[in-house]
Write a protein that holds these residues in place. Structure first.
Motif, PDB file in Angstrom:
ATOM      1  N   ILE A 131     124.041  -1.080  94.595  1.00 34.53           N
ATOM      2  CA  ILE A 131     122.869  -1.419  93.784  1.00 34.53           C
ATOM      3  C   ILE A 131     123.209  -1.378  92.293  1.00 34.53           C
ATOM      4  O   ILE A 131     122.758  -2.222  91.522  1.00 34.53           O
ATOM      5  N   GLY A 132     124.046  -0.430  91.895  1.00 28.68           N
ATOM      6  CA  GLY A 132     124.442  -0.297  90.492  1.00 28.68           C
ATOM      7  C   GLY A 132     125.028  -1.586  89.939  1.00 28.68           C
ATOM      8  O   GLY A 132     124.488  -2.172  88.999  1.00 28.68           O
ATOM      9  N   PRO A 133     126.141  -2.067  90.515  1.00 27.73           N
ATOM     10  CA  PRO A 133     126.750  -3.300  89.993  1.00 27.73           C
ATOM     11  C   PRO A 133     125.839  -4.525  90.131  1.00 27.73           C
ATOM     12  O   PRO A 133     125.978  -5.487  89.383  1.00 27.73           O
ATOM     13  N   MET A 134     124.920  -4.490  91.096  1.00 29.94           N
ATOM     14  CA  MET A 134     124.020  -5.631  91.261  1.00 29.94           C
ATOM     15  C   MET A 134     123.030  -5.743  90.106  1.00 29.94           C
ATOM     16  O   MET A 134     122.878  -6.780  89.489  1.00 29.94           O
ATOM     17  N   PHE A 135     122.347  -4.620  89.823  1.00 31.38           N
ATOM     18  CA  PHE A 135     121.190  -4.692  88.932  1.00 31.38           C
ATOM     19  C   PHE A 135     121.354  -3.978  87.593  1.00 31.38           C
ATOM     20  O   PHE A 135     120.634  -4.255  86.666  1.00 31.38           O
ATOM     21  N   PHE A 136     122.284  -3.044  87.482  1.00 31.16           N
ATOM     22  CA  PHE A 136     122.236  -2.171  86.307  1.00 31.16           C
ATOM     23  C   PHE A 136     123.472  -2.254  85.421  1.00 31.16           C
ATOM     24  O   PHE A 136     123.763  -1.351  84.666  1.00 31.16           O
ATOM     25  N   ARG A 137     124.260  -3.317  85.580  1.00 31.95           N
ATOM     26  CA  ARG A 137     125.427  -3.449  84.715  1.00 31.95           C
ATOM     27  C   ARG A 137     125.421  -4.802  84.023  1.00 31.95           C
ATOM     28  O   ARG A 137     126.402  -5.546  84.060  1.00 31.95           O
ATOM     29  N   HIS A 138     124.304  -5.168  83.439  1.00 28.94           N
ATOM     30  CA  HIS A 138     124.186  -6.469  82.793  1.00 28.94           C
ATOM     31  C   HIS A 138     124.204  -6.343  81.279  1.00 28.94           C
ATOM     32  O   HIS A 138     124.143  -5.244  80.743  1.00 28.94           O
ATOM     33  N   ASP A 139     124.250  -7.505  80.604  1.00 28.63           N
ATOM     34  CA  ASP A 139     124.114  -7.490  79.156  1.00 28.63           C
ATOM     35  C   ASP A 139     122.656  -7.193  78.811  1.00 28.63           C
ATOM     36  O   ASP A 139     121.768  -7.339  79.657  1.00 28.63           O
ATOM     37  N   PHE A 140     122.412  -6.836  77.551  1.00 30.86           N
ATOM     38  CA  PHE A 140     121.074  -6.340  77.207  1.00 30.86           C
ATOM     39  C   PHE A 140     119.979  -7.381  77.363  1.00 30.86           C
ATOM     40  O   PHE A 140     118.829  -7.055  77.635  1.00 30.86           O
ATOM     41  N   MET A 141     120.322  -8.696  77.244  1.00 26.63           N
ATOM     42  CA  MET A 141     119.266  -9.710  77.307  1.00 26.63           C
ATOM     43  C   MET A 141     118.605  -9.778  78.680  1.00 26.63           C
ATOM     44  O   MET A 141     117.436 -10.132  78.802  1.00 26.63           O
ATOM     45  N   VAL A 142     119.360  -9.474  79.730  1.00 24.11           N
ATOM     46  CA  VAL A 142     118.767  -9.467  81.075  1.00 24.11           C
ATOM     47  C   VAL A 142     117.635  -8.446  81.126  1.00 24.11           C
ATOM     48  O   VAL A 142     116.550  -8.726  81.629  1.00 24.11           O
ATOM     49  N   TYR A 143     117.888  -7.283  80.546  1.00 19.34           N
ATOM     50  CA  TYR A 143     116.834  -6.253  80.540  1.00 19.34           C
ATOM     51  C   TYR A 143     115.684  -6.657  79.616  1.00 19.34           C
ATOM     52  O   TYR A 143     114.525  -6.426  79.923  1.00 19.34           O
ATOM     53  N   VAL A 144     116.059  -7.245  78.467  1.00 15.92           N
ATOM     54  CA  VAL A 144     115.010  -7.693  77.546  1.00 15.92           C
ATOM     55  C   VAL A 144     114.074  -8.671  78.249  1.00 15.92           C
ATOM     56  O   VAL A 144     112.851  -8.586  78.148  1.00 15.92           O
ATOM     57  N   SER A 145     114.669  -9.612  79.012  1.00 16.98           N
ATOM     58  CA  SER A 145     113.837 -10.610  79.679  1.00 16.98           C
ATOM     59  C   SER A 145     112.902  -9.946  80.694  1.00 16.98           C
ATOM     60  O   SER A 145     111.737 -10.317  80.803  1.00 16.98           O
ATOM     61  N   LEU A 146     113.422  -8.955  81.416  1.00 16.14           N
ATOM     62  CA  LEU A 146     112.575  -8.284  82.405  1.00 16.14           C
ATOM     63  C   LEU A 146     111.468  -7.473  81.722  1.00 16.14           C
ATOM     64  O   LEU A 146     110.326  -7.457  82.175  1.00 16.14           O
ATOM     65  N   LEU A 147     111.830  -6.826  80.609  1.00 10.42           N
ATOM     66  CA  LEU A 147     110.816  -6.077  79.868  1.00 10.42           C
ATOM     67  C   LEU A 147     109.742  -7.022  79.326  1.00 10.42           C
ATOM     68  O   LEU A 147     108.553  -6.678  79.305  1.00 10.42           O
ATOM     69  N   LEU A 148     110.173  -8.195  78.899  1.00 11.25           N
ATOM     70  CA  LEU A 148     109.212  -9.173  78.383  1.00 11.25           C
ATOM     71  C   LEU A 148     108.221  -9.590  79.466  1.00 11.25           C
ATOM     72  O   LEU A 148     107.024  -9.757  79.195  1.00 11.25           O
ATOM     73  N   VAL A 149     108.720  -9.762  80.688  1.00 12.38           N
ATOM     74  CA  VAL A 149     107.818 -10.120  81.795  1.00 12.38           C
ATOM     75  C   VAL A 149     106.751  -9.045  81.946  1.00 12.38           C
ATOM     76  O   VAL A 149     105.553  -9.340  81.996  1.00 12.38           O
ATOM     77  N   ALA A 150     107.216  -7.803  81.984  1.00 10.74           N
ATOM     78  CA  ALA A 150     106.270  -6.689  82.139  1.00 10.74           C
ATOM     79  C   ALA A 150     105.311  -6.641  80.943  1.00 10.74           C
ATOM     80  O   ALA A 150     104.101  -6.438  81.102  1.00 10.74           O
ATOM     81  N   GLY A 151     105.866  -6.852  79.754  1.00  8.35           N
ATOM     82  CA  GLY A 151     105.047  -6.803  78.543  1.00  8.35           C
ATOM     83  C   GLY A 151     103.972  -7.879  78.542  1.00  8.35           C
ATOM     84  O   GLY A 151     102.800  -7.610  78.252  1.00  8.35           O
ATOM     85  N   VAL A 152     104.360  -9.113  78.886  1.00 11.04           N
ATOM     86  CA  VAL A 152     103.398 -10.208  78.898  1.00 11.04           C
ATOM     87  C   VAL A 152     102.313  -9.955  79.949  1.00 11.04           C
ATOM     88  O   VAL A 152     101.124 -10.180  79.709  1.00 11.04           O
ATOM     89  N   TRP A 153     102.753  -9.438  81.085  1.00 11.70           N
ATOM     90  CA  TRP A 153     101.796  -9.146  82.155  1.00 11.70           C
ATOM     91  C   TRP A 153     100.755  -8.136  81.677  1.00 11.70           C
ATOM     92  O   TRP A 153      99.554  -8.347  81.818  1.00 11.70           O
ATOM     93  N   ALA A 154     101.236  -7.066  81.071  1.00 12.49           N
ATOM     94  CA  ALA A 154     100.319  -6.021  80.599  1.00 12.49           C
ATOM     95  C   ALA A 154      99.436  -6.551  79.467  1.00 12.49           C
ATOM     96  O   ALA A 154      98.237  -6.268  79.413  1.00 12.49           O
TER      97      ALA A 154
END
Lengths: 302, 361
Positions: A131-154
């Motif tokens: 699971i680590g290499p799949m989801f948690f070893r990306h560049d920062f923009m991948v996380y930014v994009s996911l945070l943006l989804v959550a942010g827009v939703w909220a």
């Protein structure tokens, strides 16, 4: 094919479309149809690339891309909101301007390599096997994009500003009668959509490829528009749509690389065919959730 | 305080003035852009708009190019304008143009090396059918399922580009081409070569068809009941339905006409100026034609003039590239700006500007 690598590459390939589609969703939620996503993405791609190469910092690249595309999108905003031009035609114009502008700016950057982006290991989670290499070893923009989804939703669901934005998109006459500044809200939404498209474009030129070539977004902006319809204008739907699409792209690229007995051209056209197929299925089921005032010009005639 | 007041009817005067105003604005902003690029602005503007027609040395070469470039643009834009009038947004003309060229070329090559005089007309029909069929995909999906024609027609451009790539690399590749991609050269096959009809004018069959299309579109829109129905559908969809117009029929008609015309344009291009099916024979005419249609105010005569002007910027752009080292992409931006300024100045056509002192409730 290693499933760990597959999931990781799907996330990378989905991120540009996720960013662009999320921005466009907010724009459409405010009742504006901006068909210029492709033009804003390619502008973001070239400006982000140029800024990152000149400064050696991808972060500066992304910021510059977001700003440039957002400013460009304001030209669309000024035309459609203040001068009340047709949104479909103006969006097309924005795409044509963006394609020309990017080719002009990017001429000196062909063949240059982008500065590398470090991987951001999420502490603790990145160490988990599989699971680590799949989801948690990306560049920062991948996380930014996911945070943006959550942010827009909220934002859309829980904040007052989000409610106003949706009201403006559903029925601009009523929103105006209630005293909300329709044009101002829409301009803000268009600005945000432009910034998101710019980030998505920069992700293509800085991470996914990572190089600058003319016309490199190759219809990603149009696919983002289709994903907004697929998502029925919901942030979670945008996330699912973008990741499904990323999956298809990775799959066809892998099949090409593996030398499958299918013509290369058929594989290359598959993302576009699948987009059409998805649009067909959605429309056969009936499009739900389109904002009431989508694409209509607002003119306070009082 | 500036206020916009909607005109009861679009101003006739401004309808004509805005395209000219847009051209002037584009020249001014383009000039500033050229100055920023370190090129002499006035010379660049002159090279683009004046030299292709009147330069003592180059004009004899570039003048015929005007019709060569304007032909496909006008042909495609005429078709698009009919759809745009009805609110049907076919923006995938580039795909229909490619498919027309591929279909027509394939039919022709199937009869290689026939010298029959019937072959070229047959190819033209096949080209029109190819473009028509490609446009029928969004038409069927729109009428049967309500799928958005903008996105479908555009996605089909990318599909068509891949079909073109595969045609040029495998199934239409010339057997005598030493394995290089690209079909047989139609210029070396007199029976189907779409050559200049009058030497040094650039006039080929595609240009003739473009002129015919201008006249036919004028008659259709101004004199024929279907033209009235098309305009009615665009301006008042509800009224159109009450008066017995079937929306689906209008969709098929508009997309069919624009697809067939784009397909024909593709065939004329591939058998004439381009000469063969190659991966990049299409030069984006399908997209530029959208600008031509708007710049011509969706009016056949306007489109004729706009097509000539846009062809001029193509040729002038090439000339400026050659003489001043202006980047090729700046012309693309130039054309995009033209559309933008036109849409911006259109506010004067539809609204009156009122200057009022503050607003009293």
């Amino acid at each position: 094919m290693d499933p760990v690598l597959l999931v990781a590459s799907i996330m990378v390939s989905a991120t540009p479309i996720l960013l662009a589609a999320l921005g466009e969703m907010v724009v459409e939620k405010a009742g504006v149809l901006n068909l210029g996503v492709e033009g804003m993405m390619i502008t973001g791609a070239v400006v982000g690339f140029a800024a990152a190469v000149s400064t050696g910092s991808p972060v500066v690249g992304f910021l510059a891309a977001a700003l440039a595309s957002a400013v460009l999108s304001l030209s669309f905003g000024f035309l459609t909101q203040v001068l009340l031009s047709n949104q479909v035609a103006t969006g097309l114009g924005l795409t044509l301007v963006g394609l020309g502008l990017s080719a002009l700016v990017g001429a000196g950057f062909e063949g240059v390599r982008a500065p590398g982006m470090g991987k951001l290991w999420i502490p603790g989670l990145a160490e988990i096997p599989v699971i680590g290499p799949m989801f948690f070893r990306h560049d920062f923009m991948v996380y930014v994009s996911l945070l943006l989804v959550a942010g827009v939703w909220a934002f859309l669901k829980y904040t007052r500003a989000g409610l106003i934005l949706r009201a403006v998109g559903e029925d601009h006459e009523s929103a105006h009668a209630l005293g909300y500044k329709v044009v101002r809200v829409r301009l803000a939404a268009i600005f945000f959509g432009g910034a998101c498209a710019g980030l998505g474009g920069a992700y293509v030129s800085l991470v996914r490829v990572p190089q600058w070539t003319e016309g490199m977004t190759a219809g990603a902006g149009w696919i983002a528009l289709a994903i907004v319809v697929f998502a029925s204008w919901r942030p979670l739907g945008v996330l699912i749509g973008a990741y499904l699409f990323g999956g298809v792209t990775v799959l066809q690229l892998n099949l090409q690389a593996a030398g499958a007995k299918v013509p290369v051209e058929l594989l290359s056209m598959s993302p576009y065919l699948i987009t059409i197929l998805v649009l067909v299925i959605i429309s056969a089921r009936g499009v739900h959730g389109a904002p009431g005032s989508l694409g209509r010009s607002f003119h306070a005639s009082a | 305080m500036i206020r916009l007041e909607k005109r009861p009817q679009p101003s006739r005067l401004w309808t004509i003035v805005t395209p000219l105003l847009a051209v002037v604005l584009t020249m001014v902003v383009g000039g500033i852009m050229f100055a920023l690029l370190g090129k002499p602005p006035l010379e660049a503007i002159r090279t683009i708009f004046w030299d292709p027609l009147f330069h003592p040395q180059f004009a004899s070469y570039s003048r015929p190019q005007l019709l060569v470039k304007a032909g496909p643009l006008i042909l495609i834009a005429i078709g698009l304008s009919i759809g745009f009038k009805a609110g049907i947004w076919n923006i995938g003309a580039e795909g229909q143009y490619i498919m027309g060229a591929v279909t027509g070329a394939a039919v022709g090559l199937a009869f290689y090396p026939s010298e029959s005089v019937l072959l070229f007309p047959l190819m033209v029909i096949a080209g029109a059918l190819g473009g028509w069929a490609w446009a029928m995909i969004p038409a069927v999906l729109k009428t049967k399922l309500g799928t958005n024609e903008i996105l479908v027609s555009l996605m089909l451009v990318y599909v068509a580009e891949n079909i073109l790539a595969s045609a040029s690399a495998s199934w239409l590749r010339s057997p005598e081409g030493m394995g290089f991609p690209g079909s047989r050269n139609f210029k070396q096959w007199p029976a189907v070569h779409n050559d200049e009809l009058i030497a040094n004018t650039g006039m080929h069959w595609g240009v003739v068809c473009a002129f015919i299309a201008v006249i036919a579109a004028y008659v259709l829109m101004a004199r024929h009941i279907q033209g009235f129905n098309i305009r009615l559908t665009g301006e008042a969809p509800r009224a159109a339905r009450f008066s017995g117009v079937t929306p689906a029929r209008i969709v098929f008609l508009c997309l069919g006409i624009s697809g067939a015309l784009a397909g024909m344009a593709g065939l004329f291009e591939v058998t004439g100026p381009a000469g063969q099916i190659t991966i990049d024979f299409n030069s984006g005419y399908g997209f530029t034609a959208i600008i031509v249609a708007f710049l011509g105010r969706l009016n056949p005569v306007g489109i004729l003039l706009a097509g000539l002007l846009m062809a001029l910027t193509y040729i002038g752009g090439e000339l400026a590239q050659l003489m001043l080292g202006l980047p090729g992409a700046s012309i693309q931006l130039f054309q995009g700006m033209l559309l933008f300024f036109l849409l911006a100045t259109d506010v004067f056509t539809n609204y009156r500007i009122r200057f009022a002192k503050g607003e009293l409730a």
